[in-house]
Design a protein around this motif. Sequence first.
Motif, PDB file in Angstrom:
ATOM      1  N   GLY A 151       0.806  -1.211   0.000  1.00 16.00           N
ATOM      2  CA  GLY A 151       0.000   0.000   0.000  1.00 16.00           C
ATOM      3  C   GLY A 151       0.839   1.261   0.000  1.00 16.00           C
ATOM      4  N   ALA A 152       0.580   2.143  -0.952  1.00 14.78           N
ATOM      5  CA  ALA A 152       1.278   3.420  -1.046  1.00 14.78           C
ATOM      6  C   ALA A 152       0.778   4.318   0.087  1.00 14.78           C
ATOM      7  N   HIS A 153       1.709   4.828   0.903  1.00 15.88           N
ATOM      8  CA  HIS A 153       1.317   5.631   2.052  1.00 15.88           C
ATOM      9  C   HIS A 153       2.500   6.414   2.612  1.00 15.88           C
ATOM     10  N   TYR A 154       2.201   7.290   3.519  1.00 13.24           N
ATOM     11  CA  TYR A 154       3.196   7.947   4.357  1.00 13.24           C
ATOM     12  C   TYR A 154       2.913   7.504   5.791  1.00 13.24           C
ATOM     13  N   ASP A 155       3.946   7.228   6.547  1.00 14.55           N
ATOM     14  CA  ASP A 155       3.790   6.987   7.974  1.00 14.55           C
ATOM     15  C   ASP A 155       3.751   8.338   8.665  1.00 14.55           C
ATOM     16  N   VAL A 156       2.822   8.496   9.610  1.00 14.62           N
ATOM     17  CA  VAL A 156       2.706   9.744  10.359  1.00 14.62           C
ATOM     18  C   VAL A 156       2.625   9.428  11.845  1.00 14.62           C
ATOM     19  N   THR A 157       3.236  10.283  12.653  1.00 12.77           N
ATOM     20  CA  THR A 157       3.142  10.128  14.101  1.00 12.77           C
ATOM     21  C   THR A 157       1.725  10.469  14.545  1.00 12.77           C
ATOM     22  N   THR A 158       1.419  10.146  15.777  1.00 10.56           N
ATOM     23  CA  THR A 158       0.078  10.474  16.276  1.00 10.56           C
ATOM     24  C   THR A 158      -0.155  11.984  16.273  1.00 10.56           C
ATOM     25  N   ASP A 159       0.893  12.780  16.539  1.00 12.98           N
ATOM     26  CA  ASP A 159       0.741  14.236  16.471  1.00 12.98           C
ATOM     27  C   ASP A 159       0.444  14.686  15.040  1.00 12.98           C
ATOM     28  N   MET A 160       1.158  14.107  14.056  1.00 10.94           N
ATOM     29  CA  MET A 160       0.895  14.445  12.652  1.00 10.94           C
ATOM     30  C   MET A 160      -0.486  13.962  12.243  1.00 10.94           C
ATOM     31  N   ARG A 161      -0.938  12.838  12.806  1.00  9.42           N
ATOM     32  CA  ARG A 161      -2.281  12.334  12.510  1.00  9.42           C
ATOM     33  C   ARG A 161      -3.312  13.381  12.916  1.00  9.42           C
ATOM     34  N   LEU A 162      -3.154  13.944  14.109  1.00  5.17           N
ATOM     35  CA  LEU A 162      -4.085  14.981  14.567  1.00  5.17           C
ATOM     36  C   LEU A 162      -4.024  16.211  13.672  1.00  5.17           C
ATOM     37  N   GLN A 163      -2.829  16.575  13.244  1.00  3.53           N
ATOM     38  CA  GLN A 163      -2.670  17.715  12.327  1.00  3.53           C
ATOM     39  C   GLN A 163      -3.345  17.417  10.993  1.00  3.53           C
ATOM     40  N   ALA A 164      -3.192  16.189  10.492  1.00  5.57           N
ATOM     41  CA  ALA A 164      -3.831  15.799   9.232  1.00  5.57           C
ATOM     42  C   ALA A 164      -5.343  15.897   9.341  1.00  5.57           C
ATOM     43  N   LEU A 165      -5.891  15.444  10.457  1.00  6.25           N
ATOM     44  CA  LEU A 165      -7.335  15.544  10.659  1.00  6.25           C
ATOM     45  C   LEU A 165      -7.771  17.003  10.680  1.00  6.25           C
ATOM     46  N   ALA A 166      -6.981  17.859  11.328  1.00  6.57           N
ATOM     47  CA  ALA A 166      -7.310  19.294  11.377  1.00  6.57           C
ATOM     48  C   ALA A 166      -7.259  19.924   9.989  1.00  6.57           C
ATOM     49  N   LEU A 167      -6.411  19.396   9.106  1.00  8.44           N
ATOM     50  CA  LEU A 167      -6.292  19.918   7.734  1.00  8.44           C
ATOM     51  C   LEU A 167      -7.332  19.317   6.784  1.00  8.44           C
ATOM     52  N   GLY A 168      -8.159  18.398   7.290  1.00  8.63           N
ATOM     53  CA  GLY A 168      -9.237  17.865   6.467  1.00  8.63           C
ATOM     54  C   GLY A 168      -9.130  16.416   6.056  1.00  8.63           C
ATOM     55  N   ALA A 169      -8.124  15.707   6.527  1.00  6.22           N
ATOM     56  CA  ALA A 169      -8.047  14.275   6.216  1.00  6.22           C
ATOM     57  C   ALA A 169      -9.230  13.563   6.870  1.00  6.22           C
ATOM     58  N   VAL A 170      -9.671  12.508   6.240  1.00 11.32           N
ATOM     59  CA  VAL A 170     -10.779  11.714   6.761  1.00 11.32           C
ATOM     60  C   VAL A 170     -10.192  10.643   7.678  1.00 11.32           C
ATOM     61  N   GLY A 171     -10.622  10.645   8.912  1.00 10.01           N
ATOM     62  CA  GLY A 171     -10.176   9.613   9.844  1.00 10.01           C
ATOM     63  C   GLY A 171     -10.921   8.318   9.569  1.00 10.01           C
ATOM     64  N   ILE A 172     -10.178   7.235   9.450  1.00  8.62           N
ATOM     65  CA  ILE A 172     -10.816   5.935   9.253  1.00  8.62           C
ATOM     66  C   ILE A 172     -10.324   4.987  10.343  1.00  8.62           C
TER      67      ILE A 172
END
Length: 94
Positions: free
Chosen positions: A48-69
């Motif tokens: 699977g093509a992806h980027y690994d993100v820390t939990t802090d980056m995960r929260l930032q991604a959600l704040a920027l509009g990423a869909v949490g799954i």
Amino acid sequence: MAVYVDDAVIAWRGQRWAHLMADTLDELHAFAARLGLPRRAFQDKTSGAHYDVTTDMRLQALALGAVGISRHRDRAQVRAVIAVAKAQGRGLAP
């Protein structure tokens, strides 16, 4: 088109990590750049093509509009997102 971040918080190197994936590779790379991730962090794998993100980056991604799954609640959606990421990693999808 969407960017997704899962809840797979895997322990590694003293931190917890999740996966950033998207409907298209262009979207994925653009969103990763917004998070400040370098292109060399891209995981172009047949799993699977992806980027690994820390939990802090995960929260930032959600704040920027990423869909949490969630692998626990949204199993069908997670399987669909991972199927696209796998196709991307194999060079079979945009």
